[in-house]
Design a protein around this motif. Sequence first.
Motif, mmCIF file in Angstrom:
data_model
loop_
_atom_site.group_PDB
_atom_site.id
_atom_site.type_symbol
_atom_site.label_atom_id
_atom_site.label_comp_id
_atom_site.label_asym_id
_atom_site.label_seq_id
_atom_site.Cartn_x
_atom_site.Cartn_y
_atom_site.Cartn_z
ATOM 1 N N SER A 275 0.834 -1.196 0.000
ATOM 2 C CA SER A 275 0.000 0.000 0.000
ATOM 3 C C SER A 275 0.873 1.252 0.000
ATOM 4 C CB SER A 275 -0.907 0.016 1.230
ATOM 5 O OG SER A 275 -0.136 0.143 2.415
ATOM 6 N N PRO A 276 0.413 2.333 -0.638
ATOM 7 C CA PRO A 276 1.206 3.586 -0.647
ATOM 8 C C PRO A 276 1.496 4.111 0.753
ATOM 9 C CG PRO A 276 -0.533 3.667 -2.296
ATOM 10 C CD PRO A 276 -0.790 2.443 -1.484
ATOM 11 N N HIS B 25 5.078 12.653 -2.704
ATOM 12 C CA HIS B 25 3.672 12.827 -3.018
ATOM 13 C C HIS B 25 3.050 11.572 -3.612
ATOM 14 C CE1 HIS B 25 5.995 13.767 -6.647
ATOM 15 N NE2 HIS B 25 4.933 13.376 -7.338
ATOM 16 N N ASP B 26 3.866 10.580 -4.018
ATOM 17 C CA ASP B 26 3.293 9.350 -4.578
ATOM 18 C C ASP B 26 4.213 8.177 -4.260
ATOM 19 O OD1 ASP B 26 5.411 9.356 -6.435
ATOM 20 O OD2 ASP B 26 4.224 10.489 -7.877
ATOM 21 N N GLU C 21 5.532 5.173 5.135
ATOM 22 C CA GLU C 21 6.033 4.930 6.490
ATOM 23 C C GLU C 21 7.486 4.431 6.449
ATOM 24 O OE1 GLU C 21 3.457 2.208 8.383
ATOM 25 O OE2 GLU C 21 1.717 3.571 8.438
ATOM 26 N N ILE C 22 7.776 3.524 5.534
ATOM 27 C CA ILE C 22 9.153 2.992 5.418
ATOM 28 C C ILE C 22 10.111 4.106 5.021
ATOM 29 C CG2 ILE C 22 10.618 1.437 4.073
ATOM 30 C CD1 ILE C 22 8.262 -0.491 3.915
ATOM 31 N N VAL C 23 9.695 4.946 4.079
ATOM 32 C CA VAL C 23 10.561 6.045 3.624
ATOM 33 C C VAL C 23 10.859 6.994 4.777
ATOM 34 C CG1 VAL C 23 10.625 8.090 2.149
ATOM 35 C CG2 VAL C 23 9.859 5.897 1.212
ATOM 36 N N THR C 24 9.850 7.309 5.527
ATOM 37 C CA THR C 24 10.045 8.240 6.650
ATOM 38 C C THR C 24 10.938 7.635 7.720
ATOM 39 O OG1 THR C 24 7.849 9.162 6.221
ATOM 40 C CG2 THR C 24 8.853 9.625 8.368
ATOM 41 N N ALA D 92 8.480 7.507 -4.017
ATOM 42 C CA ALA D 92 8.960 6.972 -2.743
ATOM 43 C C ALA D 92 9.824 5.733 -2.970
ATOM 44 C CB ALA D 92 7.765 6.647 -1.840
ATOM 45 N N VAL D 93 9.368 4.863 -3.844
ATOM 46 C CA VAL D 93 10.154 3.663 -4.146
ATOM 47 C C VAL D 93 11.476 4.050 -4.791
ATOM 48 C CG1 VAL D 93 10.233 1.590 -5.573
ATOM 49 C CG2 VAL D 93 8.153 2.143 -4.298
#
Length: 911
Positions: free
Chosen positions: A155-156, A172-173, A161-164, A177-178
């Motif tokens: 899920s986005p 924004h998307d 959450e992982i990025v943060t 993020a990936v």
Amino acid sequence: MSDPATPPRSLAEDLRVRDDASLTVLLRSRPDLITPVPTDLTQLATRAGTRASVVRALERLDRFALQTAEALAVAADPATYDELLALMAGDEGDPAVTGALPHALGTLREQALVWGADDRLRLVRTARELLTPSPQHPSPTGLGPTVQEATAGMSPGRIQEIVTTAGLPSTHDAVSAVSALTALFSDRTRMTALLADAPEESREVLARLVWGPPYGQVTADPAAHLRRLLDRGLLLPTAPGTVVLPREVALHLRSGRAHRATEPLPPPVEPASTHRPQVVDTTAAGQAYTALATVEELLKDWHEGGPTVLRAGGLSVRDLKRTAVALDVPEPVAAFWTELAYAAGLLASDGEADERFAATPAYDEWLEQPAAERWARLAESWLAATRTAGVVGGRDAKDRTLSALGPGLDRSAAPEVRHRVLTLLAGLPQGASPSPESVLARLRWERPLRGPQRDDDLRARLARWTLNEAELLGVTGRGALSAHGRALLGAPEAGPGGKPAGGRDRSSGPSATGPTATTGPTTLTGATASAPGAVATHGAAPAAAIPSASTAGPADRTPPPTGATSTGPGDKLPVHHEHPRPAGPPEPLSAAEQAVASAAAARLLAPLLPEPLDHVLLQADLTAVAPGPLRRPLADTLGVLADVESKGGATVYRFTPGSVRRALDAGRSASDLHAFLAEHSRTPVPQPLAYLIDDVARRHGHLRVGAASAYVRCDDDAVLNEILADKRAAGLRLRRLAPTVLAAQADPAGLLEGLRAMGFAPAAESAEGDVLITRADAHRTPPRSAPEPVPDGPPTPDATLLAAAVRAIRAGDLASTTPRKPSGAAPATTGGELPRTTPAETLATMQAAVLTGESLWIGYVNAEGSASQRVIAPVRVEGGFVTAYDHTADEVRTYPLHRITGVAELADDQI
């Protein structure tokens, strides 16, 4: 046509800018691509990308070339040469890998498994599908999916959450993020900082997954050190309870290496022991003589008709045991000799109702040849045979026992394995014998297995059988290749120091199958022990496989001659690709070359074989000693007169009443036997032997057996009374017809055997009362040819076929890609469907081209209904036919006008 200055967009365009030499190399290394010959380069590229063809090509790569392809499969698509080098050599670099990578990449390019320039290297799609890691089909690299692949179903919100948590700003998307997470994991500096704060337990988990399998299982409530990894994306979930180590993280932990251990160089075949070449040659010659004697003894034992053929074909287990006892060898060795005689065309089934194995007429011709030539025929047949005696006694796919001389014994890889093993021996100094383990290790590198590796795979067993069979046959002596064995391969003679002096370049390119895979996931702390699929683990001992790469000898390290490399547009590589390529293994000789090599081997062997003798030594204990091989007439007669008691350097024959009677049954008289022994004995004929011959001859024929059913006739009725009174005669059911005649209900042959078992010496007689001479008449099959080897795929095409195929492909590609002038409002085209014009337009265009000398593009349908496109230059149009020079076929041809579907003029820049 493709512009050489424009980067190719497909494999077909890449092939189109290659020169003829490059296409020839491709078709030679992958002969399945010209079966049949493709119509153009587009069809050739399509065929080169089919799964069956790609699998076959991958199975013939050496280990390092295969590792290069595996690295490309886990790299970006397309990848640069520097990226590939980093995956192979790692961050620290490896000079050996750096030096060997251009050759490995060149091999992949030559075989059309990789295409594109160095800044856009692409693995063909089918190869990437086969080598890219997945849970169902793990990669030998042990790497898992990329971050993008692993987060495809996430899920986005979870991605953000992982990025943060990883310390990155939110995006924004999900796509960005990936991308940010991938960039983080690919940055060595930032990844080092991210892992520096991780607890020791977390680093231990990563260390256990880094070299694969990359999958593990966790509980619904993982431990804190696992939760830390999951929160930062260092482990990503793929299914409930299953996590995977992302590829970018694993590469960072591996210092950028795709493989745990890269193997850029083949392991050397080192000598385990060394013997004087003269000792090796004489030992091998002695074994060659034993091989000839064994084959002769086998077929002599089956002289009057061998064992029956099983209903399913082959030799029964009982008959194989009897043959082993008769030859005084173990059953596997007996199976080898029978299969060797069959492969040489000396043995076959007779094809009668009561089918039996027997010698062929070729056996009689073989016996008349000199001993060295007979050996050369056996060795040549063994070298090329696909029938493999080693599998006798095993089970086929239907769980049926494999029988000697039966179906199902063909193994297509056997000739290649034999040739490669002997070539490796030829690369050693003369007299040097390697350990089997070093030979197998070399073969594992040259052709690694795909899937789990085993020490008992077929190719490893073939290699071991080759070493044993070569020793039995006399090709090797004391484990080292003999001089006549070297000549049999067409290998060069030894130079100074016993090393091969050099040889011709008959390279066939590397060959291999894929790498190892082990099953089972890594169990994490607080996790259960199962995971999806099997993942390859490097560093495990690979299973043996068989050949193709350079041998250890200097003859195989000779660089190619100047000018040997291709200079076509498709082969113009950067400077780091310009390097001498090591020579590959020699190809098997052609039939004509093998005949020359066999003759040379026979010439070298002939002086080493013992000369046949014309005498024996008679002894007082009713034995005769043959101190060496006997001349054929002497050996044949002595084989009837006496029984072989022991064999070895000297053969011992024993005279018995039964053996003397056998000679008398064959038509010899007592005086003939006395004269024969006196002529061929270097010692006086012992008195006991003379008495034995006279005593048996005196009683021989006293009883006569004929067919009534059967009767016994004797002038001495006392002898008949003795027979009737003997309890052993009860089974013959004898009754007296006259004072000198007994009748039996047994057949004559059974009656003869029964009386002989009782100690009598009866003789068979004809209906006219004449004594029948029971000379052992040879039972021969009708003329039979030797079994044809079962090839392992299409044969390697010769130079003539390759040149014709390349010319036809080029011409077909010209016809399909040459631009045409627009017709009316239609735009110019460069291929596609056949042109369509009316008969009147076709005729007018043809006549105009004859006058102007222009070339035309036509669509043509032959008598079989096959459509094709051709470029022709019309010469004459008359009688409903057009005579033209066909650029596609490169010859002048005549075409019926009614079979031409349409015609178009070529564009001005193509005329």
